[in-house]
Design an enzyme around this catalytic site. Structure first.
Site, short mmCIF file in Angstrom:
data_model
loop_
_atom_site.label_atom_id
_atom_site.label_comp_id
_atom_site.label_asym_id
_atom_site.label_seq_id
_atom_site.Cartn_x
_atom_site.Cartn_y
_atom_site.Cartn_z
N HIS A 72 51.22 37.24 46.23
CA HIS A 72 50.45 36.58 45.17
C HIS A 72 51.37 35.67 44.37
CE1 HIS A 72 51.95 39.39 42.03
NE2 HIS A 72 51.76 40.36 42.90
N ASP A 74 50.76 34.58 41.23
CA ASP A 74 50.70 34.76 39.78
C ASP A 74 51.64 35.87 39.31
OD1 ASP A 74 48.86 36.53 41.12
OD2 ASP A 74 48.01 37.06 39.18
N ASP A 104 58.12 40.87 41.66
CA ASP A 104 56.64 40.97 41.77
C ASP A 104 56.02 39.59 41.64
OD1 ASP A 104 54.09 41.91 41.94
OD2 ASP A 104 54.05 42.82 39.96
N GLU A 136 46.15 37.86 41.39
CA GLU A 136 46.26 39.25 41.87
C GLU A 136 46.37 40.20 40.70
OE1 GLU A 136 48.19 43.00 43.18
OE2 GLU A 136 48.93 41.57 41.72
N GLU A 137 47.14 39.78 39.69
CA GLU A 137 47.45 40.67 38.57
C GLU A 137 46.25 40.93 37.67
OE1 GLU A 137 50.02 42.33 38.48
OE2 GLU A 137 51.71 41.24 39.33
N GLU A 164 54.76 43.26 48.50
CA GLU A 164 54.92 43.80 47.14
C GLU A 164 56.22 44.60 47.07
OE1 GLU A 164 53.26 43.58 44.32
OE2 GLU A 164 51.27 42.82 44.83
N HIS A 358 56.68 43.87 35.97
CA HIS A 358 55.90 43.80 34.72
C HIS A 358 56.73 44.08 33.47
CE1 HIS A 358 51.76 44.53 36.89
NE2 HIS A 358 52.61 43.81 37.60
#
Ligand SMILES: [Zn+2]
Length: 384
Positions: A72, A74, A104, A136-137, A164, A358
């Site tokens: 992903h 984003d 990530d 995705e997030e 991931e 994150h």
């Protein structure tokens, strides 16, 4: 050499602040340019807003049986996080590359883009596809659209590696993620006359209590030998906002909650139980006082999990590429289950650790990047 190129690509990728709330078009165009330069057929698929896009690309002849490398584009926001250095400028310290998205999951995308010459070779054996998605997030929104398109095509990829951050360990299962926003509309009034109003906060709390009862049921429903950690489907009440003041009957409330199901049956169970509680109990009580009162549910995303399977050719391929022979299950959600849902075998394996994802000072180590490059590089010599 290859690691240097890849590090430079990762630096470029981190430089795009592709937070899910903002456009991802600049990073998608950057990736598209690199893929096109390597001879890939690239499709940029815009979403209806015109600010987001998925990218799907193919190296090699378009035919069945291809392998998708998926990631992903984003990243999560950096708001209220205490970073040592600018999150959107890649910084190297002690063998680690820091920046938002480092693990990530721009690290994996960089490893793919840094290996395009080898992947072009691998594409002589089977098509190599790239699926780089948006949002995705915030509920795998891009991937949900992408798999709908892929499912309709006459030519279908067979396998998918989702990069991931797993510290390059192999995972063949992940829980799903279903997110809901529920809005409660009551009738305001003076708190001294509660019978004349409908208190939206009160109904929201009763709804939440029912969710907690269902959460206890989910623990009982968990099959023995579940490989997930924690083993059962989990449920979280993430946010509740509502009301005006001490002495006002709350006219409105809004609730955000999610479940992370280990299978589709649990997902259906929770949805059906909470829906009937709303229809049979809460709404009749609310409307007996205020016909205009209501409860509406917005589905933010319903992403199925990756269900562990006995037969999984993607897992076997990554075993062969990495020399591992054990696959685990991850608790975090990925796009893998969406690819599985259209008949592909999917596996999760990528550089960096979810521990850093994150958070402030997110990083991926150079060692992890080397391992990712080694895995991708071996595709050029792999059969099957
Ligand atoms: Zn991710």
């Amino acid at each position: 050499m290859r690691l240097d190129t890849t590090r430079a690509i990762l630096s470029d990728l981190i430089g795009f602040p592709s937070v899910s709330s903002d456009t991802n078009l600049p990073i998608i165009h950057y990736i598209a340019d690199r893929l096109e330069a390597a001879g890939a057929a690239v499709e940029v698929m815009m979403d209806p807003s015109g600010h987001k896009a998925n990218l799907f690309a193919t190296l090699g002849e378009a035919r069945d049986g291809g392998l998708v490398l998926s990631g992903h584009s984003d990243v999560v926001p950096v708001t209220d996080q205490d970073w040592t250095s600018d999150p959107f400028t890649m910084t190297e310290r002690d063998g680690k590359l820091y920046g938002r998205g480092a693990c990530d999951m721009k690290g994996f995308i960089a490893a793919c883009l840094g290996s395009l010459d080898l992947l072009a070779e691998a594409a002589r054996t089977r098509p190599i596809h790239f699926a780089f998605t948006h949002d995705e997030e915030v509920g795998c929104l891009g991937a949900q659209e992408l798999v709908k398109i892929l499912a309709k095509r006459p030519v279908k990829p067979a396998l998918c590696i989702i990069g991931e951050p797993t510290s390059m360990q192999v995972f063949d299962g992940n829980k799903g993620c279903c997110e809901y926003t529920v809005r409660f509309e009551g009738r305001p009034g003076h708190s001294s006359a509660p019978d004349k109003g409908v208190n939206a906060v009160e109904y929201a709390v009763r709804y939440i209590n029912r969710l907690f009862e269902l959460r206890a049921e989910l623990v009982k429903r968990c099959p023995e030998g579940s490989r997930f950690d924690p083993p059962p489907t989990t449920l979280n009440v993430g946010a509740l906002r509502g009301g005006i003041s001490h002495n006002v009957i709350a006219p409105r409330a809004e609730l955000n909650w999610e479940i992370r199901p280990i299978n589709e049956a649990d997902m259906r169970f929770v949805k059906e139980e909470i829906a009937s509680f709303v229809e049979d109990t809460l709404l009749p009580e609310m409307r007996a006082i205020a016909p205009e009162a209501g409860i509406s549910t917005e589905t933010i995303g319903e992403v199925v999990g990756l269900e562990p399977m006995d037969e999984n050719a993607a897992r076997d391929l990554v075993f062969a590429l990495t020399g591992q022979n054990h696959a685990g299950c991850v608790a975090f959600n990925t796009e893998a289950g969406l690819f599985q849902s259209i008949g592909m075998d999917a596996v999760i394996c990528g550089p960096g650790s979810i521990e850093q994802a994150h958070k402030a000072d997110e990083f991926v180590s150079l060692d992890q990047m080397s391992q990712a490059l080694a895995m991708i590089g071996r595709l050029a010599s792999a059969r099957s």
